[in-house]
Design a protein around this motif. Structure first.
Motif, PDB file in Angstrom:
ATOM      1  N   SER A 127       7.061   1.340   4.487  1.00  0.00           N
ATOM      2  CA  SER A 127       6.022   0.307   4.408  1.00  0.00           C
ATOM      3  C   SER A 127       5.350   0.105   5.759  1.00  0.00           C
ATOM      4  O   SER A 127       4.155  -0.166   5.840  1.00  0.00           O
ATOM      5  CB  SER A 127       6.585  -0.999   3.857  1.00  0.00           C
ATOM      6  N   LEU A 128       6.111   0.305   6.849  1.00  0.00           N
ATOM      7  CA  LEU A 128       5.499   0.207   8.181  1.00  0.00           C
ATOM      8  C   LEU A 128       4.444   1.298   8.375  1.00  0.00           C
ATOM      9  O   LEU A 128       3.342   1.040   8.866  1.00  0.00           O
ATOM     10  CB  LEU A 128       6.552   0.344   9.273  1.00  0.00           C
ATOM     11  N   MET A 129       4.811   2.515   7.972  1.00  0.00           N
ATOM     12  CA  MET A 129       3.876   3.636   8.131  1.00  0.00           C
ATOM     13  C   MET A 129       2.607   3.415   7.322  1.00  0.00           C
ATOM     14  O   MET A 129       1.497   3.627   7.818  1.00  0.00           O
ATOM     15  CB  MET A 129       4.527   4.946   7.666  1.00  0.00           C
ATOM     16  N   ILE A 130       2.793   2.979   6.064  1.00  0.00           N
ATOM     17  CA  ILE A 130       1.617   2.755   5.222  1.00  0.00           C
ATOM     18  C   ILE A 130       0.738   1.656   5.822  1.00  0.00           C
ATOM     19  O   ILE A 130      -0.482   1.770   5.885  1.00  0.00           O
ATOM     20  CB  ILE A 130       2.045   2.404   3.777  1.00  0.00           C
ATOM     21  N   SER A 131       1.398   0.604   6.299  1.00  0.00           N
ATOM     22  CA  SER A 131       0.630  -0.495   6.896  1.00  0.00           C
ATOM     23  C   SER A 131      -0.141  -0.021   8.114  1.00  0.00           C
ATOM     24  O   SER A 131      -1.315  -0.348   8.299  1.00  0.00           O
ATOM     25  CB  SER A 131       1.559  -1.629   7.308  1.00  0.00           C
ATOM     26  N   LEU A 132       0.530   0.780   8.946  1.00  0.00           N
ATOM     27  CA  LEU A 132      -0.140   1.305  10.137  1.00  0.00           C
ATOM     28  C   LEU A 132      -1.344   2.159   9.743  1.00  0.00           C
ATOM     29  O   LEU A 132      -2.420   2.065  10.335  1.00  0.00           O
ATOM     30  CB  LEU A 132       0.825   2.156  10.953  1.00  0.00           C
ATOM     31  N   GLY A 133      -1.128   2.991   8.704  1.00  0.00           N
ATOM     32  CA  GLY A 133      -2.215   3.852   8.227  1.00  0.00           C
ATOM     33  C   GLY A 133      -3.399   3.029   7.766  1.00  0.00           C
ATOM     34  O   GLY A 133      -4.551   3.346   8.061  1.00  0.00           O
ATOM     35  N   LEU A 134      -3.086   1.939   7.066  1.00  0.00           N
ATOM     36  CA  LEU A 134      -4.125   1.065   6.546  1.00  0.00           C
ATOM     37  C   LEU A 134      -4.916   0.428   7.691  1.00  0.00           C
ATOM     38  O   LEU A 134      -6.152   0.434   7.705  1.00  0.00           O
ATOM     39  CB  LEU A 134      -3.451  -0.022   5.702  1.00  0.00           C
ATOM     40  N   ILE A 135      -4.176  -0.065   8.671  1.00  0.00           N
ATOM     41  CA  ILE A 135      -4.846  -0.663   9.836  1.00  0.00           C
ATOM     42  C   ILE A 135      -5.661   0.412  10.541  1.00  0.00           C
ATOM     43  O   ILE A 135      -6.797   0.197  10.957  1.00  0.00           O
ATOM     44  CB  ILE A 135      -3.808  -1.291  10.801  1.00  0.00           C
ATOM     45  N   GLY A 136      -5.071   1.634  10.627  1.00  0.00           N
ATOM     46  CA  GLY A 136      -5.769   2.752  11.260  1.00  0.00           C
ATOM     47  C   GLY A 136      -7.084   3.057  10.567  1.00  0.00           C
ATOM     48  O   GLY A 136      -8.089   3.354  11.222  1.00  0.00           O
TER      49      GLY A 136
END
Ligand code: UDP
Ligand code: MG
Length: 328
Positions: A278-287
């Motif tokens: 979920s951290l990775m997905i969130s980071l991707g989303l912010i990215g």
């Protein structure tokens, strides 16, 4: 409808050399029959085949009726639309696909809704999606469903087949974003609008120019530029994890105090993986949003025009304009 009104029909083309003569042959007699001033504005979106040559030939054959503009490379259909709308100076602009999948027979009805009923945006709605693959139907459903939930605009079965009044075109030009989503932004603009239905026609030459990667890019872009809800979803995911955390803390402490603390390794692995993902997905989303902002702040032009059949003709008359095309 009198001769005092002028109309520009705007069409983007990408690698459509076979289609150009077909389109011109069909459009000119139809538009001639409308008894108004018109021109066909054909945008070559950086095609690698003979599209520009075909457009030039059409402009030579019908110098008053056809104008061609060529972009310096393939900037994509959205940018080609922008180039056209920036160039089109007319009381009304009709945007349609160059492959004639938007039936030109609807044009008189569009003009009637604009002229007689006073609508400023006349939008084509697909009553059937034509011969479209199963996956592209699913993809469209998914995208429009998501777009509606996140942005509040219902664009299902909407199309780029639209008539825009001069006023609307002028306001469109004031939108400063570089990555545009025509369908969404024209809904955002408001104005007096109405719809008409049309059946998507089959392509006569070639096949769809969209690649799945381009469609995904456009979808992601459309959603991120119309909604910040995905960012708030990250907070929501965090909250859900917080609830899970509280439950696990209680369980872990109970285990600890009852002397069973050593077991529970499985839980640790699962929680770790879930948090990591979920951290990775969130980071991707912010990215994704940062990339969008990055694209905007670079402030590059939406497109670059390399040729224009009109200015070529102007050049013959006014030599002082000789460098005009090279500045952009
Ligand atoms: N097009 C364009 N630039 C692109 C892709 C497509 O100008 O990068 C044009 C294409 O030539 C056509 C219109 O946009 O006139 C619609 O494209 P297409 O028929 O491939 O899309 P579909 O009808 O499958 O949605
Ligand atoms: Mg098409």
């Amino acid at each position: 409808m009198g001769l005092d009104m002028d109309l520009i029909v705007l069409m983007p083309f990408f690698n459509e050399e076979m289609q150009i003569p077909v389109t011109v042959e069909r459009m000119i007699p139809l538009l001639d029959g409308l008894n108004l001033h018109y021109s066909l504005l054909m945008i070559d979106d950086g095609s690698s085949d003979g599209t520009w040559k075909a457009i030039e030939a059409a402009a030579r054959e019908f110098p008053e009726k056809v104008r061609g503009i060529s972009l310096s490379r393939n900037f994509g259909k959205e940018a080609a639309i922008c180039a056209g709308l920036d160039t089109a100076d007319a009381d009304a602009v009709i945007l349609m696909d160059g492959d004639l999948q938007h039936p030109p027979e609807s044009i008189p009805e569009m003009l009637r809704l604009w002229r007689e009923d006073g609508f400023e945006i006349v939008e084509g709605v697909k009553s059937s999606r034509g011969r479209e693959g199963f996956f592209s139907k699913i993809q469209a459903k998914l995208f429009y469903g998501l777009f509606r939930r996140l942005s509040g605009y219902d664009l299902s079965d909407a199309s780029d087949f639209k008539l825009l009044d001069r006023k609307v075109v002028a306001k469109w030009r004031m939108l400063s974003e570089h990555n545009t989503f025509f369908r969404g932004l024209s809904a955002w603009l408001g104005f007096k609008r109405t719809t008409f239905f049309f059946d998507v026609a089959d392509r006569q030459t070639g096949k769809s120019r969209w690649k799945i990667s381009g469609l995904i890019r456009l979808s992601v872009h459309a959603i991120t530029s119309f909604s910040a809800i995905p960012l708030h979803l990250i907070t929501l995911i965090g909250s859900v994890f917080l609830i899970g955390t509280l439950i696990l803390v209680v369980q872990t402490l109970i285990n600890y105090f009852s002397g069973e603390a050593a077991s529970g390794f499985t839980t640790v692995i699962i929680v770790n993986l879930a948090v990591g993902a979920s951290l990775m997905i969130s980071l991707g989303l912010i990215g994704t949003y940062i990339a969008l902002i990055f694209d905007e702040v670079k402030n590059r032009p939406r497109y670059i025009i390399s040729e224009d059949t009109r200015s070529v003709r102007d050049l013959n008359i006014r030599p002082e304009n000789a460098t005009k095309g090279k500045e952009s």
